[in-house]
Write a protein that holds these residues in place. Structure first.
Motif, short mmCIF file in Angstrom:
data_model
loop_
_atom_site.label_atom_id
_atom_site.label_comp_id
_atom_site.label_asym_id
_atom_site.label_seq_id
_atom_site.Cartn_x
_atom_site.Cartn_y
_atom_site.Cartn_z
N ARG A 23 -34.20 -29.14 71.38
CA ARG A 23 -32.90 -29.50 71.73
C ARG A 23 -31.85 -28.32 71.92
O ARG A 23 -30.92 -28.19 72.84
N LEU A 24 -31.88 -27.40 70.92
CA LEU A 24 -31.11 -26.14 71.08
C LEU A 24 -31.51 -25.17 72.17
O LEU A 24 -30.41 -24.70 72.74
N ILE A 25 -32.68 -25.11 72.67
CA ILE A 25 -32.96 -24.25 73.76
C ILE A 25 -32.41 -25.02 75.12
O ILE A 25 -31.92 -24.32 76.08
N MET A 26 -32.69 -26.39 75.13
CA MET A 26 -32.05 -27.06 76.34
C MET A 26 -30.57 -27.00 76.54
O MET A 26 -30.01 -27.14 77.48
N GLN A 27 -29.85 -27.06 75.27
CA GLN A 27 -28.40 -26.67 75.21
C GLN A 27 -28.17 -25.49 75.75
O GLN A 27 -27.09 -25.38 76.64
N LEU A 28 -28.85 -24.35 75.62
CA LEU A 28 -28.65 -22.95 76.40
C LEU A 28 -28.96 -23.18 77.92
O LEU A 28 -28.27 -22.62 78.67
#
Length: 549
Positions: free
Chosen positions: A440-445
């Motif tokens: 989830r955090l990587i996709m936010q980036l």
């Protein structure tokens, strides 16, 4: 950062049948975690293999008119190939049916005897009068004696998790003959698990297990631990117990020893001299097991207790995942919800499933549902639409207008810092096996990177001679953001990461590379990194399993 020495294991897969997608969850979970450790420079050995003993294997080999050893060797070869094709970076893949494992089993058994932890006891057990053999627990089915659930195996209930002996089932039936088993007596060897209740209670409070496992252990402690039958009668395929003529080690006694014996075999092949460090309870080696919840009882009670008795290293962490369901249902060929690992590989790329599994995996014991439509949409949106498209749209400008050479300057340092600062949080997610949160955090980036490109509009600025230099900077920034994203995704997507390294003309990415940027740097011509999943491919996959046994 202090260099760690880690042994990672996935549950050894039973060598009586082909692997299905559910098996791959554990392999992938352990692989992602071990790849993350290696990216951080740690000494991480990842062991896998085939569990090669027991009555089921003996019976299956007989049905195919094969020697059991030859039968499991063929299965082992197939399982190893499937792991390799799923990009599982195993240090070594071997079998429990080995001289190394026999020697280790005999040694540990002798230690248990010396501790006074082996006793003999006459027991009653299920016997099939038609097939003329004692039945393994899972070759007897019936109704759970605790909750009444039907069609349960003879060792534990999949509905209420109760454990029991086969003849405690209501209306027991042999799955070999369909007949009701009879009860016969035999002298068996028991490990005195009850001796280790206090130590196990203490060990269970020391952050080795998920909270759900601790709660289940407390239930078992409350019920009282029973001594563990580690022997089986002839006929049986396995290791004979020293000093006996007709008794064999139960498969669950020597199977987990395979974690160490497979490691030992690798050490012998490669000339490593530090094998004893992995067994030494006082060494700084960390031991991480990845297992499914169906074998939690053996790994969280019997296994650590045996290691305690033998004065060997106990697990640092046991990570436990749930079952895999498909479209919300248990695996079923008739419903098209049973997918063999090889069938999947015949139709779809392994990194699709690796990513989807990672997006669902947490440190908790939770079932994972492979919703095939959600699977298709997530891969197309996240990996193709966000990550690969980011590289593609920037690379096109760099190739066409700037001779495949990145700018020597960049802009928006605060955005770069945002990406770099995410490193600590994402690393913690990987370390604590919270892969879904990491994704989830990587996709936010990835969303932030694409937002930056959309705001800069290089397809517009390239048309203005005064803004050509700005376009160069914009696309250089985009590819640097893409590179940072791929560092974070590399444990999950190793093949795309390798293609990225070739495209960007860089050495294999490490976690520390998050602190550098590519400026004034030549790159190669961009080649597609991943294709969208067509709906027809999903239907073809489902139909393939329906049409083939």
């Amino acid at each position: 950062m202090k260099k760690r020495k880690i042994l990672v294991t996935n549950a050894l897969t039973y060598a009586n049948n082909t692997l299905h997608l559910g098996h791959m969850i554990g392999y992938i979970q352990a692989d992602i975690w071990s790849r993350f450790q290696k990216m951080n420079g740690h000494d991480c050995v990842y062991i896998g293999g085939s569990d090669g003993h027991g009555t089921p294997i003996m019976i299956r080999a007989e049905q195919e008119n094969k020697d059991p050893a030859a039968f499991i060797e063929a299965i082992q070869t197939e399982q190893q190939k499937i792991c390799r094709d799923f990009l599982i970076d195993l240090t070594h893949f071997y079998t429990t049916h080995s001289e190394e494992n026999k020697t280790l089993a005999d040694m540990i058994y002798a230690r248990l005897q010396k501790q006074g932890d082996i006793i003999k006891r006459t027991i009653e057990q299920a016997y099939d009068p038609i097939k003329k053999l004692f039945l393994p627990d899972r070759y007897v089915k019936g109704e759970c004696p605790k909750c009444g659930a039907k069609d349960q195996y003879g060792d534990s209930c999949e509905i209420c998790s109760a454990t029991y002996s086969p003849m405690e089932l209501k209306n027991p039936v042999s799955i070999l003959s369909g007949q009701t088993p009879v009860t016969r007596t035999s002298e068996h060897y028991f490990f005195r698990l009850s001796h280790y209740e206090a130590k196990l209670k203490q060990w269970s409070t020391e952050n080795h297990l998920p909270v759900e496992a601790i709660n289940k252990l407390n239930e078992w402690f409350e019920a009282g631990l029973q001594d563990w039958d580690i022997s089986r009668d002839v006929p049986y395929f396995g290791f004979k117990i020293p000093g006996t003529e007709d008794k064999y080690f139960y498969v669950w006694f020597d199977a987990p020893l395979g974690y160490f014996s497979i490691l030992q075999h690798w050490c012998q092949l490669t000339g490593k001299t530090d094998f004893d460090d992995y067994l030494d309870p006082h060494s700084n080696v960390e031991l991480y097991h990845f297992i499914g919840k169906d074998i939690m009882y053996f790994h969280t009670l019997f296994w650590p207790a045996v290691l305690m008795s033998a004065e060997l290293k106990t697990p640092t962490k046991i990570s436990i995942h749930g079952f895999l369901t498909i479209d919300g249902q248990k695996m079923s060929k008739s419903r098209g919800t049973f997918i063999k690992a090889q069938t999947y590989l015949d139709h779809l790329h392994p990194e699709y499933f690796r990513y989807y599994a990672a997006s669902k995996l947490t440190s908790r014991i939770e079932d994972i549902d492979l919703n095939l439509e959600d699977f298709r949409l997530k891969i197309n949106a996240d990996l193709v639409g966000k990550v690969v498209n980011l590289a593609s749209r920037c690379a096109g400008f760099i190739q066409k207008y700037f001779d495949n050479h990145l700018s020597d300057v960049y802009e928006n340092e605060s955005l770069i810092d945002e990406f770099k600062e995410a490193s600590a949080t994402i690393a913690t997610c990987y370390e604590e096996r919270e892969f879904a949160q990491a994704v989830r955090l990587i996709m936010q980036l990835a969303d932030r990177a694409n937002q930056y490109i959309d705001e800069k509009k290089p397809w517009v600025t390239i048309k203005d001679p005064a803004q050509v230099h700005q376009t160069h900077i914009t696309c250089t920034m985009g590819l640097n953001l893409f590179r940072l994203i791929m560092i974070y995704l590399k444990p999950i997507l190793p093949e795309i990461a390798a293609k990225t390294e070739i495209f960007l003309n860089i050495a294999p990415l490490t976690w520390n590379d998050i602190n550098t940027l590519l400026l004034n740097h030549p790159i190669h011509v961009f080649a597609p990194l991943m294709q969208r999943i067509d709906p027809a491919a999903i239907e073809t996959l489902k139909q393939a399993e329906k049409n083939h046994p």
